[in-house]
Design a protein around this motif. Structure first.
Motif, short mmCIF file in Angstrom:
data_model
loop_
_atom_site.label_atom_id
_atom_site.label_comp_id
_atom_site.label_asym_id
_atom_site.label_seq_id
_atom_site.Cartn_x
_atom_site.Cartn_y
_atom_site.Cartn_z
N VAL A 1 0.64 -1.05 -0.16
CA VAL A 1 -0.02 -0.06 0.10
C VAL A 1 0.85 1.27 0.09
CG1 VAL A 1 -1.71 1.34 1.13
CG2 VAL A 1 -1.91 -1.09 1.26
N SER B 1 -7.11 5.47 13.00
CA SER B 1 -7.79 4.09 12.46
C SER B 1 -7.03 2.93 12.72
CB SER B 1 -7.86 4.57 11.01
OG SER B 1 -8.44 3.30 10.17
N PRO C 1 -5.96 -0.83 5.69
CA PRO C 1 -6.87 -0.63 4.44
C PRO C 1 -6.18 -0.76 3.27
CG PRO C 1 -6.06 1.37 5.45
CD PRO C 1 -5.51 0.31 6.58
N ASN C 2 -6.78 -0.76 2.29
CA ASN C 2 -6.28 -0.81 0.88
C ASN C 2 -5.95 0.55 0.56
OD1 ASN C 2 -8.56 0.33 -0.35
ND2 ASN C 2 -9.52 -1.85 -0.57
N ASP D 1 -7.05 2.47 -1.90
CA ASP D 1 -8.08 3.58 -1.94
C ASP D 1 -8.96 4.08 -0.45
OD1 ASP D 1 -7.87 3.56 -4.65
OD2 ASP D 1 -9.61 1.93 -5.05
N GLU D 2 -8.82 2.86 0.40
CA GLU D 2 -9.69 3.24 1.75
C GLU D 2 -8.57 4.16 2.21
OE1 GLU D 2 -11.83 -1.06 2.39
OE2 GLU D 2 -9.61 -0.82 2.85
N LEU D 3 -7.20 3.90 2.29
CA LEU D 3 -6.32 4.79 2.93
C LEU D 3 -6.30 6.18 2.47
CD1 LEU D 3 -4.08 4.93 5.23
CD2 LEU D 3 -2.51 4.37 3.21
N SER E 1 -8.86 7.77 1.24
CA SER E 1 -10.33 8.18 1.60
C SER E 1 -9.91 8.80 3.04
CB SER E 1 -11.27 7.02 1.54
OG SER E 1 -12.56 7.53 1.92
N ILE E 2 -9.57 7.79 4.00
CA ILE E 2 -9.42 8.19 5.45
C ILE E 2 -8.35 9.38 5.73
CG2 ILE E 2 -8.31 7.41 7.62
CD1 ILE E 2 -8.75 4.66 6.64
N GLN F 1 -10.19 12.65 4.61
CA GLN F 1 -11.18 13.09 5.87
C GLN F 1 -10.22 13.97 6.67
OE1 GLN F 1 -13.24 9.85 7.68
NE2 GLN F 1 -13.39 8.69 5.89
N GLU G 1 -18.92 5.59 15.37
CA GLU G 1 -18.29 4.81 14.50
C GLU G 1 -16.88 5.12 14.07
OE1 GLU G 1 -21.02 6.20 11.03
OE2 GLU G 1 -22.60 4.41 11.35
N ASN H 1 -13.60 2.36 14.84
CA ASN H 1 -12.37 2.34 13.64
C ASN H 1 -11.15 2.91 14.31
OD1 ASN H 1 -14.24 1.78 11.59
ND2 ASN H 1 -14.62 4.07 11.00
#
Length: 391
Positions: A64, A118, A122-123, A125-127, A129-130, A133, A162, A166
């Motif tokens: 990643v 977190s 994460p993969n 894309d998820e990383l 996205s985080i 944020q 939520e 996480n």
């Protein structure tokens, strides 16, 4: 004016970055130096909290962090810092940021104030996205501020919970839920939104809401999936028991009260639950005679799945990693590792690792030269078989 130390550190960073144009560029100075660099560049800090033995941590580092898209975002917005939580300044940062699972990914400002956290791997894309944020000011710290300002807004509270989930901040979640459930009475707990909170987040077996949930479980089973309700009760009681047992501290008083509660409430499978916790206590105490006896007793009682190779592996590694085990304990660990090899459903090429671990354990035990030689020959034969099968 920059200090000479800061200039040298910045030069080292520049050299490291120049060596690779792709992926995340991690800095390797001290925590103080990293914060100083963040101030100078007006950036936040990203911390990869890892350990040498963490598999998902290695996956992040290998698959990643090297990706160009990840590096482009992280290098532009953060000072990136990779820290082994078991070495150097790691233990201090672990305590400061309440790190209890790996990998934990943390974002802080240049003063070290937490912006977001977190847990997990994460993969790409998820990383991304985080991280976005955090860049947009929507991290966990922002969720907390919003909740503090609007504590009675259900959607705000749910978003905060939520985020805490996480971040693996279980204790904070219980505090938020305790405050919320003060205003929820009796049968209102049966409502879907409240059942969802209980099912997904409530872990305090002593909270009034959970006591009501347990007492009226039949009503929940009529309205929702009965097996789901039963599993929630079982997992929560078991998880709470495990929370009383830590390597550095065992809450014996809490354990005694816990056993009384299980009996008083007539919790289903309480004997099995207590048996698991007793195993954990023996393991934490490194009382390997009692541990081996308890594990074998629980196997006979059918509390453990006899075809679960990971169970045998974990039992064996607990002893293998101890500095208080004796030869007889290592021999039992070796037997468990052999059992892991026998029952595993992995291909042979993967299963050989169990025998390699067994070999390491036998080396630690006394008077096992013949066994070691036999096992070495067996491993060689199996490796050759794998070569033949793959050609």
């Amino acid at each position: 004016m920059k200090t000479i130390l800061s200039l040298l550190f910045s030069l080292a960073v520049a050299v490291a970055c120049a060596q690779s144009n792709n992926g995340v560029h991690f800095n390797h100075g001290t925590w103080k130096e990293v914060k100083q660099l963040a101030k100078e560049q007006n950036k936040s800090i990203f911390i990869d909290c890892y350990t040498s033995w963490c598999g998902p941590c290695k996956m992040l580092s290998k698959n990643v962090f090297p990706q160009a898209a990840v590096g482009e975002l992280f290098n532009a917005h953060f000072i990136n810092y990779k820290v082994d939580m078991e070495k150097d300044e790691g233990p201090l940062l672990k305590k400061q940021f309440n790190v209890s699972a790996y990998p934990t990914l943390i974002w802080v400002d240049s003063d070290g104030n937490e912006l977001h956290k977190s847990v997990g791997a994460p993969n790409a894309d998820e990383l991304i996205s985080i991280a976005q944020q955090v860049i947009d000011g929507k991290g966990l710290a922002a969720l907390e501020r919003n909740y503090t300002t609007h504590p009675n807004d259900f959607s705000v509270m749910l978003s905060y919970i939520e985020g805490l989930s996480n971040a693996y901040e279980q204790q904070k979640i219980q505090v938020v839920l305790a405050n919320y459930f003060k205003s929820v009475k009796g049968s209102e707990l049966l409502e879907e939104k409240n059942y969802s909170l209980i099912k997904n987040y409530l872990e305090d077996i002593y909270s009034p809401a959970f006591e009501w949930f347990h007492k009226h479980q039949a009503d929940f089973k009529k309205r929702y999936a009965a097996e789901e309700v039963e599993q929630k009760l079982y997992r929560t009681y078991l998880s709470y028991g495990h929370s009383l047992v830590r390597k550095d501290k065992i809450d014996y008083k809490g354990y005694k009260q816990y056993c009384k509660i299980l009996k008083k409430r007539k919790v289903n499978n309480r004997e099995k639950i207590v048996a698991y916790i007793d195993e954990s206590i023996c393991r934490a105490e490194q009382n390997w005679d009692a541990y081996i006896q308890k594990v074998n007793e629980n196997m006979k009682l059918g509390y453990h799945e006899s075809t679960n190779s990971f169970l045998y592996y974990n039992w064996a590694k607990a002893i293998d990693n101890s500095n208080q085990a004796q030869s007889k304990h290592y021999m039992q660990a070796a037997q468990w590792m052999e059992k892991a090899f026998e029952v595993s459903q992995w291909p042979l090429a993967n299963n050989i690792v169990y025998l390699e671990e067994k070999l390491k354990i036998l080396v630690k035990a006394d008077n096992t030269r013949d066994k070691i030689k036999q096992l070495e020959e067996r491993i060689t034969t199996l490796r050759n078989q794998v070569k033949i099968d793959t050609h």
